[in-house]
Design an enzyme around this catalytic site. Structure first.
Site, PDB file in Angstrom:
ATOM      1  N   THR A 107       0.524  -0.887  -0.019  1.00  0.00           N
ATOM      2  CA  THR A 107      -0.376   0.101  -0.017  1.00  0.00           C
ATOM      3  C   THR A 107       0.824   1.378   0.236  1.00  0.00           C
ATOM      4  O   THR A 107       0.482   2.369  -0.924  1.00  0.00           O
ATOM      5  CB  THR A 107      -1.292   0.156   1.564  1.00  0.00           C
ATOM      6  OG1 THR A 107      -1.962  -1.312   0.799  1.00  0.00           O
ATOM      7  CG2 THR A 107      -1.232   1.117   1.492  1.00  0.00           C
ATOM      8  N   SER A 122       1.803  -7.839  -0.759  1.00  0.00           N
ATOM      9  CA  SER A 122       2.258  -8.874   0.245  1.00  0.00           C
ATOM     10  C   SER A 122       2.103  -9.927  -0.126  1.00  0.00           C
ATOM     11  O   SER A 122       2.780 -10.499   0.345  1.00  0.00           O
ATOM     12  CB  SER A 122       2.693  -7.809   0.935  1.00  0.00           C
ATOM     13  OG  SER A 122       1.701  -8.640   1.711  1.00  0.00           O
ATOM     14  N   THR A 172       1.157  -4.888   4.216  1.00  0.00           N
ATOM     15  CA  THR A 172       1.258  -5.121   5.402  1.00  0.00           C
ATOM     16  C   THR A 172      -0.026  -6.734   6.226  1.00  0.00           C
ATOM     17  O   THR A 172       0.394  -7.207   6.767  1.00  0.00           O
ATOM     18  CB  THR A 172      -0.308  -4.067   6.394  1.00  0.00           C
ATOM     19  OG1 THR A 172      -1.533  -3.863   5.177  1.00  0.00           O
ATOM     20  CG2 THR A 172       0.751  -2.731   6.040  1.00  0.00           C
ATOM     21  N   ASP A 173      -0.359  -7.149   4.417  1.00  0.00           N
ATOM     22  CA  ASP A 173      -1.247  -8.279   4.807  1.00  0.00           C
ATOM     23  C   ASP A 173      -0.094  -9.216   5.734  1.00  0.00           C
ATOM     24  O   ASP A 173      -0.901 -10.261   6.634  1.00  0.00           O
ATOM     25  CB  ASP A 173      -1.747  -8.420   3.254  1.00  0.00           C
ATOM     26  CG  ASP A 173      -2.946  -7.368   2.747  1.00  0.00           C
ATOM     27  OD1 ASP A 173      -3.635  -6.403   4.109  1.00  0.00           O
ATOM     28  OD2 ASP A 173      -3.443  -7.902   1.715  1.00  0.00           O
TER      29      ASP A 173
HETATM   30  N1  GLU Z   1      -2.557  -4.638   1.338  1.00  0.00           N
HETATM   31  C1  GLU Z   1      -2.062  -4.801   0.357  1.00  0.00           C
HETATM   32  C2  GLU Z   1      -0.774  -5.427   0.841  1.00  0.00           C
HETATM   33  O1  GLU Z   1      -0.263  -6.047   1.960  1.00  0.00           O
HETATM   34  C3  GLU Z   1      -1.937  -3.904  -0.840  1.00  0.00           C
HETATM   35  C4  GLU Z   1      -1.830  -4.498  -1.806  1.00  0.00           C
HETATM   36  C5  GLU Z   1      -1.114  -3.674  -3.472  1.00  0.00           C
HETATM   37  O2  GLU Z   1      -0.007  -3.167  -2.516  1.00  0.00           O
HETATM   38  O3  GLU Z   1      -1.845  -4.061  -4.081  1.00  0.00           O
HETATM   39  O4  GLU Z   1       0.535  -5.791   0.250  1.00  0.00           O
END
Ligand code: GLU
Length: 325
Positions: A11, A52, A84-85
């Site tokens: 993000t 992620s 963050t996921d």
């Molecule tokens: N919250 C998502 C992650 O953990 C972001 C998605 C993205 O980067 O497109 O990566």
């Protein structure tokens, strides 16, 4: 004072709709007010610009190798920006193999850069301060978010959208960044790092399944697991319980592969010898399941996969969980 910053997407790198391409590490750091005033020289590198959820164990280990090289070349600390996921898993994976005194600090953002109140810049600033801090030396991999410093082994993503999503249930943050000062209050236990150089084929083959036990679970999902997976983590009820009828099936699996028992509750440890009913922790331990201690199911899965990839047998795995769990 120099810090390496490795940018991995997430993000914090998501552009506004008009721009298309993800923000590079240089663009992310350029948007951080006060960064130049820290006096830290940043060596910024772009690694994998992906969400992620698309990262692999092998990619994370490659990032750790890059971070290690940066430290060998003189960086006092390393910052990794990512989504963050999966941060709670990647941080723990990195922590298990991180051999340096220099801190390895992971951070990201919950709000995209173009959103009101974007949190990426503040998180990067705090992460750089922690990476450059003497107080954080020897603390291993850390997650710095919302001006809090969390140990990789305890941190969890606890909310889908809140900027205060990262917490360490049952432990609390190790420290805080206050008025730009890093204040460490606690130290998490550190263990001998696992070897970081895994044979990639073995790592690929060391597949570990995660089964979350649910009400009236008949275990049908576990059918055929023994052929596709080398290990299993069970996220049991409460202190590590499963329906009585599921216990023999888990026992059978434990005869064929390491099966680690954890709690699906989100904090606290599984017990070892308090309940005795079929499907209780005592019953499951007698059937050969390994006690995951305080490790949550996701972190237990990371540890088990690395141990299997390193060629550990059942006894070594049980011993590793007894020490690190
Ligand atoms: N919250 C998502 C992650 O953990 C972001 C998605 C993205 O980067 O497109 O990566």
């Amino acid at each position: 004072m120099s810090v390496a910053l490795l940018a991995l997407g997430g993000t914090i790198s998501v552009p506004d709709r008009a721009r298309g391409a993800r923000l590079s590490g240089t663009e992310i750091t350029a948007a951080v007010p006060g960064l130049a005033g820290t006096g830290v020289v940043l060596d910024v590198r772009d690694v994998h610009a992906v969400p992620s959820g698309s990262l692999t164990f092998a990619q994370v280990l490659d990032v750790v190798a890059l971070a290690s090289r940066a430290v060998a070349e003189g960086a006092e600390g390393v910052v990794v920006t990512q989504g963050t996921d999966t941060l709670e898993e990647t941080a723990f994976l990195a922590d298990l193999v991180w051999p340096h005194e220099a801190p390895l600090v992971l951070t990201g953002a919950m709000r995209q850069p173009a959103m009101a109140g974007a949190d990426g810049p503040a998180n990067v600033l705090a992460a750089v301060r922690v990476a450059a801090s003497r107080a954080a030396r020897g603390a291993g991999a850390l997650v710095v978010f919302n001006d809090e410093v969390h140990a990789a082994r305890w941190v969890r993503k606890t909310h889908s959208t809140s900027t205060a999503t990262f917490a360490s249930p049952g432990a609390g943050p190790l420290g805080h960044v206050v008025e730009g000062r890093v204040r460490m209050l606690l130290a998490a236990p550190r263990h001998e790092p696992l070897p970081a150089a895994f044979d990639r084929e073995r790592l690929e083959a060391a597949r570990v399944a995660l089964h979350v036990v649910t009400l009236d679970d008949d275990g049908e999902q576990l059918e055929g697991l023994g052929t596709a997976y080398r290990g299993l983590v069970v996220a049991g009820f409460g202190v590590g319980h499963v329906p009585g009828g599921l216990a023999p099936r888990l026992g059978e699996l434990a005869g064929r592969m390491p099966v680690v028992l954890t709690s699906r509750t989100g904090s606290g440890s599984v017990l070892r010898e308090t309940y005795c009913a079929p499907g209780s922790e005592t019953d499951l331990r007698q059937r050969g399941l390994i006690d995951g201690g305080f490790l949550d199911p996701y972190k237990a899965r990371v540890l088990l996969r690395l141990l299997l990839a390193g060629g550990a047998g059942r006894e070594e795995i049980a011993e590793a969980f007894a020490r690190r769990g």
